[in-house]
Design a protein around this motif. Structure first.
Motif, short mmCIF file in Angstrom:
data_model
loop_
_atom_site.label_atom_id
_atom_site.label_comp_id
_atom_site.label_asym_id
_atom_site.label_seq_id
_atom_site.Cartn_x
_atom_site.Cartn_y
_atom_site.Cartn_z
N ASP A 34 27.23 -48.41 56.86
CA ASP A 34 27.62 -48.75 58.23
C ASP A 34 29.11 -48.56 58.45
O ASP A 34 29.54 -48.02 59.48
CB ASP A 34 27.24 -50.20 58.55
N ILE A 35 29.90 -49.00 57.50
CA ILE A 35 31.35 -48.88 57.63
C ILE A 35 31.77 -47.43 57.49
O ILE A 35 32.64 -46.94 58.22
CB ILE A 35 32.05 -49.78 56.59
N ASP A 36 31.12 -46.70 56.60
CA ASP A 36 31.42 -45.29 56.44
C ASP A 36 31.08 -44.51 57.71
O ASP A 36 31.68 -43.47 58.00
CB ASP A 36 30.64 -44.73 55.24
N ASN A 37 30.12 -45.03 58.47
CA ASN A 37 29.68 -44.35 59.70
C ASN A 37 30.38 -44.87 60.96
O ASN A 37 29.93 -44.59 62.07
CB ASN A 37 28.17 -44.49 59.85
N GLY A 38 31.43 -45.65 60.79
CA GLY A 38 32.25 -46.00 61.95
C GLY A 38 32.20 -47.43 62.42
O GLY A 38 32.86 -47.78 63.40
N LYS A 39 31.43 -48.30 61.76
CA LYS A 39 31.37 -49.69 62.19
C LYS A 39 32.70 -50.38 61.87
O LYS A 39 33.26 -50.20 60.81
CB LYS A 39 30.23 -50.43 61.49
N LYS A 40 33.20 -51.18 62.82
CA LYS A 40 34.45 -51.92 62.65
C LYS A 40 34.11 -53.40 62.47
O LYS A 40 33.35 -53.98 63.26
CB LYS A 40 35.34 -51.76 63.87
N TYR A 100 45.92 -46.48 63.79
CA TYR A 100 45.84 -46.68 62.34
C TYR A 100 44.71 -45.81 61.78
O TYR A 100 43.72 -45.54 62.48
CB TYR A 100 45.54 -48.14 62.00
N PRO A 101 44.80 -45.41 60.51
CA PRO A 101 43.69 -44.65 59.92
C PRO A 101 42.43 -45.49 59.86
O PRO A 101 42.50 -46.71 59.61
CB PRO A 101 44.20 -44.30 58.51
N GLU A 102 41.29 -44.87 60.11
CA GLU A 102 40.03 -45.61 60.05
C GLU A 102 39.79 -46.19 58.67
O GLU A 102 39.30 -47.31 58.53
CB GLU A 102 38.86 -44.70 60.44
N GLN A 103 40.14 -45.43 57.65
CA GLN A 103 39.92 -45.89 56.28
C GLN A 103 41.05 -46.83 55.86
O GLN A 103 41.86 -46.53 55.00
CB GLN A 103 39.84 -44.69 55.33
N SER A 104 41.08 -47.97 56.52
CA SER A 104 42.13 -48.94 56.22
C SER A 104 41.68 -50.33 56.57
O SER A 104 40.73 -50.53 57.33
CB SER A 104 43.42 -48.60 56.99
N MET A 105 42.38 -51.30 55.99
CA MET A 105 42.28 -52.70 56.41
C MET A 105 43.59 -53.02 57.12
O MET A 105 44.66 -52.81 56.58
CB MET A 105 42.08 -53.64 55.23
N SER A 106 43.49 -53.53 58.32
CA SER A 106 44.69 -53.92 59.06
C SER A 106 44.80 -55.44 59.09
O SER A 106 43.81 -56.16 58.97
CB SER A 106 44.66 -53.35 60.48
N THR A 107 46.03 -55.90 59.25
CA THR A 107 46.29 -57.34 59.32
C THR A 107 47.59 -57.56 60.05
O THR A 107 48.42 -56.65 60.17
CB THR A 107 46.35 -57.95 57.90
N LEU A 108 47.78 -58.75 60.56
CA LEU A 108 49.04 -59.08 61.23
C LEU A 108 50.10 -59.47 60.22
O LEU A 108 51.26 -59.07 60.31
CB LEU A 108 48.82 -60.21 62.23
N THR A 109 49.71 -60.27 59.23
CA THR A 109 50.67 -60.77 58.26
C THR A 109 49.95 -61.01 56.93
O THR A 109 48.73 -60.86 56.84
CB THR A 109 51.36 -62.04 58.78
N THR A 110 50.68 -61.38 55.89
CA THR A 110 50.12 -61.54 54.54
C THR A 110 50.62 -62.83 53.91
O THR A 110 51.48 -63.52 54.46
CB THR A 110 50.51 -60.36 53.64
N HIS A 111 50.13 -63.10 52.71
CA HIS A 111 50.56 -64.32 52.00
C HIS A 111 52.04 -64.27 51.61
O HIS A 111 52.63 -65.31 51.30
CB HIS A 111 49.70 -64.51 50.74
#
Length: 736
Positions: A173-179, A576-587
């Motif tokens: 599903d993720i490989d086929n475009g699911k966000k 952003y590239p599709e093959q990525s995890m995005s976030t606002l901030t980190t630990h």
């Protein structure tokens, strides 16, 4: 002459002479740093004769071994195996006996000289030649064994042969475009009405169930690696004792069979125990000493209740525990022995922070005195194995809770870049680690002075000699009971910043690793465990690794605050590239509130993290400009209400701005979106400040609300539903 030898070694051992820093400037590594790094690797750089002999011996050793210790290929590649032999043998008949992991055997007969000659060398007046032998059989994925036999049947050499897929596993599903979206949490930070002052695996199960029902597809954790039961204040999840095993502090003691036994309840219900428990629950920072004392008291009592059933009686429980111990093998035995020795030394009042201060007879796992200790303290060693068993069972129960909630990914785990200097992992495999150096980072935006993490690096040459087994074990162990793995500082697969012992972080240099082999092993383990892989690629990132990660199916890591164009504006998450995890901030960064109110800069100044007042002033100026750019971006994309102020000057963080930033990210193109639970709660204090140790209570700050309160809050429920709707709106099936 010595300088030329050093430069030769620098090239042979993969030490980088120059690199491009985080600001795009070329940096030259000094000769002194190169010499110190070689010294850390064990080379006597002050002795020309010894240096020359060491180089010669290393070359001779590799040529005198007919096969490499390990070879890695991808599926569908043309398969060849190099063979090195004295010239008088290259016309003789030989055979490869290839035994696949699946148990099939292939025999390949050959005469070396019929193949392609690729190299030759003279050693003590004997010419050695290297030929490549083609293998026509199709090899399955897996870990295989190659044996080189002479025509009389004598075995001359063995090699491990690894066949890996082209890229890491990605769910269809993720490989086929699911966000999808999910939450990121520090497990120890979780509050609940029932835990013992630290988040535990039962809290995790509850969080997964509740988040899953609101549309989240994963919950990302801090590393849950084993730390130190006898040294509870060594609490950084990124400085573990062993990355293969789990931190027992996350065990929910009340969920273990035997907790209700009279002897256990007598301890738990005592006035002293309950007073300490109330204290541990009520304070805003985790009291690791108190929590560890409470849990070990109860777990010791439970273990005494269960001991006969576990160890001496042929019960189902005994069978399961025995199977766990057998599967854990020497690694489990090593960790349990280390914990028992450290506990024993601590009780005796002796220095015990790690193996470097253990008595000499105990400072290496293989020592005879350690074997004797293990036999004499078998029950205690078994206890620490029992803790690992219970932790693994409860983590798997949490994994099942994620599946029951219908999560696409479920738990995503975090693999730390290294282990601390005094760790069990180094104690058990001393030759693999370079203890006269430490992993860190050169000066960059997050750390203007550079960073020294106090984690001895693996020696890439020794890792190769060990046929990559330690890396196989790490990847496999950390993909257990999860649907994704985040690799902290993923550039470590390509290169690591080594800081010589006793030097400041900016005096370090990069050392290269066999990146193609490591990526192939990662892909193989990823498919075996059906685990998606995320690579934390922040900091000083060479262009070459970016392409490699993408081609290997590894999701990049995109932090909104770092995604700035040259004009200072912030890129839209839709780019952003599709093959990525995005976030606002980190630990390692401030919360949204902390960022907006510049609380991180305030704290950094109090802790003397900035080299000058001018640097701090520039950071404040840059922050104010960035806040205005962010506000402009949010208004431009309609992510916040029209009535919201358009000037960042004097504007406080508020709920609409907080939620607007999250919705803005949710409409981006990254396959995965990770949001911090702290930002749902509008918290201001960070969980960690890079570059500090005792100056700030890192890795201890709890959430401000209980889990039960979070998931009964209508505002947060609406936020979750809105995030799910936004993610669904940008899910686009790929065109076939």
């Amino acid at each position: 002459m010595t300088n030329s030898l050093i430069e030769k070694l620098v090239e042979l051992r993969g030490i980088e002479s120059n690199y491009v820093d985080a600001w795009g400037d070329a940096v030259q590594i000094s000769d002194d740093t190169k010499s110190m790094l070689l010294g850390a690797m064990g080379y006597d750089v002050e002795n020309e004769e010894a240096l020359e002999k060491r180089i010669s011996d290393d070359i001779d050793k590799s040529w005198m071994s007919p096969l490499n210790p390990v070879q890695v290929n991808r599926e569908h590649e043309a398969l060849i195996i190099p063979v090195r032999l004295p010239i008088e043998l290259v016309n003789d008949a030989f055979s490869f006996v290839i035994t696949t992991e699946q148990g099939k055997t292939h025999s390949v007969n050959f005469v070396p000289s019929d193949g392609e000659l690729i190299n030759s060398v003279d050693i003590d007046d004997i010419e050695f030649q290297e030929y490549v032998v083609q293998i026509k059989e199709t090899m399955p994925l897996g870990y295989h064994q190659v044996v080189l036999n002479a025509d009389d049947g004598d075995t001359l050499a063995q090699m491990r042969w690894i066949i890996a897929p082209q890229r890491c596993y990605i769910p269809d599903d993720i490989d086929n475009g699911k966000k999808v979206w999910g939450l990121s949490v520090q497990l120890y930070c979780l509050r609940s009405e029932r835990n013992w002052g630290v988040g535990d695996f039962t809290d995790l199960s509850y969080l997964l169930g509740q988040a899953g029902r609101q549309g989240a597809q994963f919950v990302g954790l801090n590393p849950v690696h084993a730390l130190y039961p006898a040294n509870p204040n060594g609490c950084s999840p990124y400085s573990p004792s062993s990355r293969r095993w789990l931190n027992f502090i996350y065990i929910d003691v009340t969920a273990i069979a035997g907790f209700e036994h009279e002897s256990v309840q007598k301890i738990v219900n005592s006035h002293e125990f309950q007073a300490t428990l109330n204290h541990a629950r009520e304070i805003d920072y985790v009291d690791y000493e108190a929590v560890t004392r409470l849990k070990l008291q109860a777990l010791n009592a439970i273990f005494e209740v269960q001991y006969e059933t576990l160890v001496n009686q042929k019960t189902e429980q005994n069978k399961a525990f025995t199977a766990f111990i057998e599967e854990g093998g020497e690694s489990l035995e090593m960790l349990a022995t280390f914990d028992a020795i450290q506990e024993s030394l601590t009780k005796e009042g002796k220095p015990a922070w790690g193996w470097p201060v253990f008595p000499k007879e105990y400072n290496e796992f293989q020592n005879p005195a350690v074997v004797k200790f293990r036999k004499n303290n078998a029950s205690r060693v078994t206890f620490f194995m029992f803790l690992q068993w219970q932790a693994a069972l409860q983590l798997e129960q949490a994994n099942q809770a994620a599946q029951d909630a219908g999560m696409q990914i479920g738990i995503y785990r975090d693999l730390a870049v290294g282990v601390s200097e005094g760790s069990a992992e180094i104690w058990g495999n001393r030759s693999l680690y370079v203890t006269d150096a430490s992993v860190g980072a050169p000066p960059d935006v997050l750390g203007p002075l550079g960073q020294n993490w106090g984690l001895p690096p693996m020696d890439p040459q020794e890792l190769y000699q060990q046929a990559y087994q330690p890396i196989v074990d790490l990847f496999s162990a950390n993909m257990q009971s999860s649907g994704a793995l985040r690799i902290d500082h993923v550039m470590a697969l390509l290169r690591l910043w080594w800081v010589p012992k006793g030097e400041k972080a900016d005096k370090g240099g990069y050392v290269y690793y066999p990146v193609n082999d490591l990526l192939a092993i990662l892909a193989l383990e990823s498919h075996r465990h059906q685990s998606l892989v995320i690579g934390e690629d922040l900091g000083t990132v060479p262009d070459e690794i970016v392409t490699m990660l993408r081609e290997n199916g590894i999701h990049s890591y995109r932090v909104f605050f770092f995604e700035q164009a040259e004009d200072g504006g912030f890129y839209s998450p839709s780019h952003y590239p599709e093959q990525s995890m995005s976030t606002l901030t980190t630990h390692d960064m401030p919360t949204l509130t902390g960022y907006w109110h510049c609380l991180d800069l305030e704290l950094g100044n109090e802790l003397n993290l900035y080299p000058s007042a001018e640097v701090l002033e520039n950071l404040y100026h840059s922050r104010h400009e960035n806040k205005q750019r962010i506000l402009d971006t949010l208004h431009g994309h309609g992510a916040i209400p029209e009535w919201t102020d358009r000037s960042a000057e004097g504007m406080a963080m508020h709920k609409q701005l907080n939620h607007g930033m999250q919705y803005h990210m949710a409409k981006g193109s990254s396959a995965l979106l990770s949001l911090q639970l702290e930002d749902w709660l509008e918290m201001d204090k960070p969980v960690n400040i890079p570059g500090t140790s005792s100056e700030y209570p890192n890795w201890k700050r709890k959430l401000t609300r209980n889990l039960e309160q979070i998931f009964t809050d209508p505002t947060l429920n609406n936020l979750a539903l809105g995030l799910t709707e936004a993610r669904n709106s940008v899910s686009k099936p790929k065109q076939s």
